[in-house]
Design a protein around this motif. Structure first.
Motif, PDB file in Angstrom:
ATOM      1  N   MET A  24     -46.886  73.847  -5.566  1.00  0.00           N
ATOM      2  CA  MET A  24     -46.780  72.754  -4.615  1.00  0.00           C
ATOM      3  C   MET A  24     -45.809  73.108  -3.480  1.00  0.00           C
ATOM      4  SD  MET A  24     -45.917  68.755  -5.332  1.00  0.00           S
ATOM      5  CE  MET A  24     -44.257  69.070  -5.835  1.00  0.00           C
ATOM      6  N   MET A  25     -44.706  73.737  -3.805  1.00  0.00           N
ATOM      7  CA  MET A  25     -43.727  74.107  -2.783  1.00  0.00           C
ATOM      8  C   MET A  25     -44.317  75.096  -1.785  1.00  0.00           C
ATOM      9  SD  MET A  25     -41.015  72.402  -3.145  1.00  0.00           S
ATOM     10  CE  MET A  25     -39.859  73.284  -2.166  1.00  0.00           C
ATOM     11  N   PRO A  30     -45.166  74.620   4.019  1.00  0.00           N
ATOM     12  CA  PRO A  30     -45.682  75.112   5.305  1.00  0.00           C
ATOM     13  C   PRO A  30     -46.453  74.035   6.083  1.00  0.00           C
ATOM     14  CG  PRO A  30     -46.114  76.721   3.603  1.00  0.00           C
ATOM     15  CD  PRO A  30     -45.612  75.499   2.923  1.00  0.00           C
ATOM     16  N   MET A  31     -47.190  73.207   5.371  1.00  0.00           N
ATOM     17  CA  MET A  31     -47.927  72.134   6.043  1.00  0.00           C
ATOM     18  C   MET A  31     -46.945  71.119   6.643  1.00  0.00           C
ATOM     19  SD  MET A  31     -51.019  72.902   5.915  1.00  0.00           S
ATOM     20  CE  MET A  31     -52.054  71.498   6.108  1.00  0.00           C
ATOM     21  N   ALA A  32     -45.873  70.843   5.938  1.00  0.00           N
ATOM     22  CA  ALA A  32     -44.871  69.914   6.454  1.00  0.00           C
ATOM     23  C   ALA A  32     -44.204  70.493   7.706  1.00  0.00           C
ATOM     24  CB  ALA A  32     -43.829  69.609   5.387  1.00  0.00           C
ATOM     25  N   LYS A  33     -43.956  71.794   7.716  1.00  0.00           N
ATOM     26  CA  LYS A  33     -43.373  72.427   8.901  1.00  0.00           C
ATOM     27  C   LYS A  33     -44.331  72.350  10.088  1.00  0.00           C
ATOM     28  CE  LYS A  33     -40.212  75.651   6.671  1.00  0.00           C
ATOM     29  NZ  LYS A  33     -39.870  77.058   6.454  1.00  0.00           N
ATOM     30  N   LEU A  38     -45.881  69.722  15.233  1.00  0.00           N
ATOM     31  CA  LEU A  38     -46.835  68.923  15.995  1.00  0.00           C
ATOM     32  C   LEU A  38     -46.175  67.635  16.496  1.00  0.00           C
ATOM     33  CD1 LEU A  38     -49.743  68.438  16.952  1.00  0.00           C
ATOM     34  CD2 LEU A  38     -50.171  67.325  14.759  1.00  0.00           C
ATOM     35  N   ILE A  39     -45.426  66.984  15.642  1.00  0.00           N
ATOM     36  CA  ILE A  39     -44.735  65.758  16.041  1.00  0.00           C
ATOM     37  C   ILE A  39     -43.721  66.054  17.141  1.00  0.00           C
ATOM     38  CG2 ILE A  39     -43.100  64.010  15.236  1.00  0.00           C
ATOM     39  CD1 ILE A  39     -44.621  64.062  12.555  1.00  0.00           C
ATOM     40  N   THR A  40     -43.024  67.181  17.041  1.00  0.00           N
ATOM     41  CA  THR A  40     -42.061  67.569  18.081  1.00  0.00           C
ATOM     42  C   THR A  40     -42.760  67.788  19.418  1.00  0.00           C
ATOM     43  OG1 THR A  40     -40.686  68.601  16.392  1.00  0.00           O
ATOM     44  CG2 THR A  40     -40.278  69.255  18.675  1.00  0.00           C
TER      45      THR A  40
END
Length: 171
Positions: A24-25, A30-33, A38-40
């Motif tokens: 899971m890690m 990587p998807m969270a990064k 994208l949000i930034t």
């Protein structure tokens, strides 16, 4: 024997949990990064759109038909702050206030600004008299900005977008 089987089952579940947590890690971080990046980017684009309504000097670009002006009819004669040369210096000028008609503060104060003219004159006298002759002559924009900030503070609204001098003379 039953105690050993439970111990083995607990050990197996702990190992499976450790393996699944590791997987899971490596798959979620990587998807969270990427999501964070994208949000930034979206936030930076939104900031650019907000800044597009401002000019190079930080003031908002307001169309000319959205600006109302109020000319204070009286000429001001203000003693400037002493600068150490032992002479009294004066500034003689007239003032025009530019106001944003779409601003909420304009609806509250701007349409009845003539009723507050004596208060405005007092504030203008206070601000201009705090400048020396050299400061007023060399940095007229700072003087205008100080007046604008005092008007914003006085009305507790930013509907006044510019304070301009007409016929300014220093002595």
């Amino acid at each position: 024997m039953k105690k050993n089987i439970f111990s083995i089952l607990i050990l197996a579940f702990v190992i499976v949990n450790l393996v699944l947590t590791t997987i899971m890690m490596f798959s979620i971080v990587p998807m969270a990064k990427k999501t964070n990046a994208l949000i930034t980017q979206i936030c930076s684009v939104l900031d650019l759109e907000l800044e597009a309504n401002k000019s190079a000097d930080g003031e908002e670009n307001i169309s000319i038909d959205q600006i109302a002006t109020y000319d204070i009819a009286d000429k001001f004669t203000v003693n400037l702050k002493k600068d150490g040369d032992g002479k009294d210096h004066f500034a003689v000028f007239s003032v025009t206030l530019s106001m944003d008609t779409k601003n909420e503060g304009y609806k509250t104060y701007g349409e009845k600004i003539s009723e507050k003219e004596s208060l405005i004159k007092s504030e203008i006298n206070d601000v201009v008299s705090s400048f020396t002759l050299e400061e007023a002559q060399s940095d007229r924009e700072a003087l205008q900005e100080a007046l604008k900030q005092r008007m914003i503070k006085m009305f507790d609204s930013d509907f006044i977008i510019k304070v301009a001098f007409r016929d300014i003379v220093f002595q």
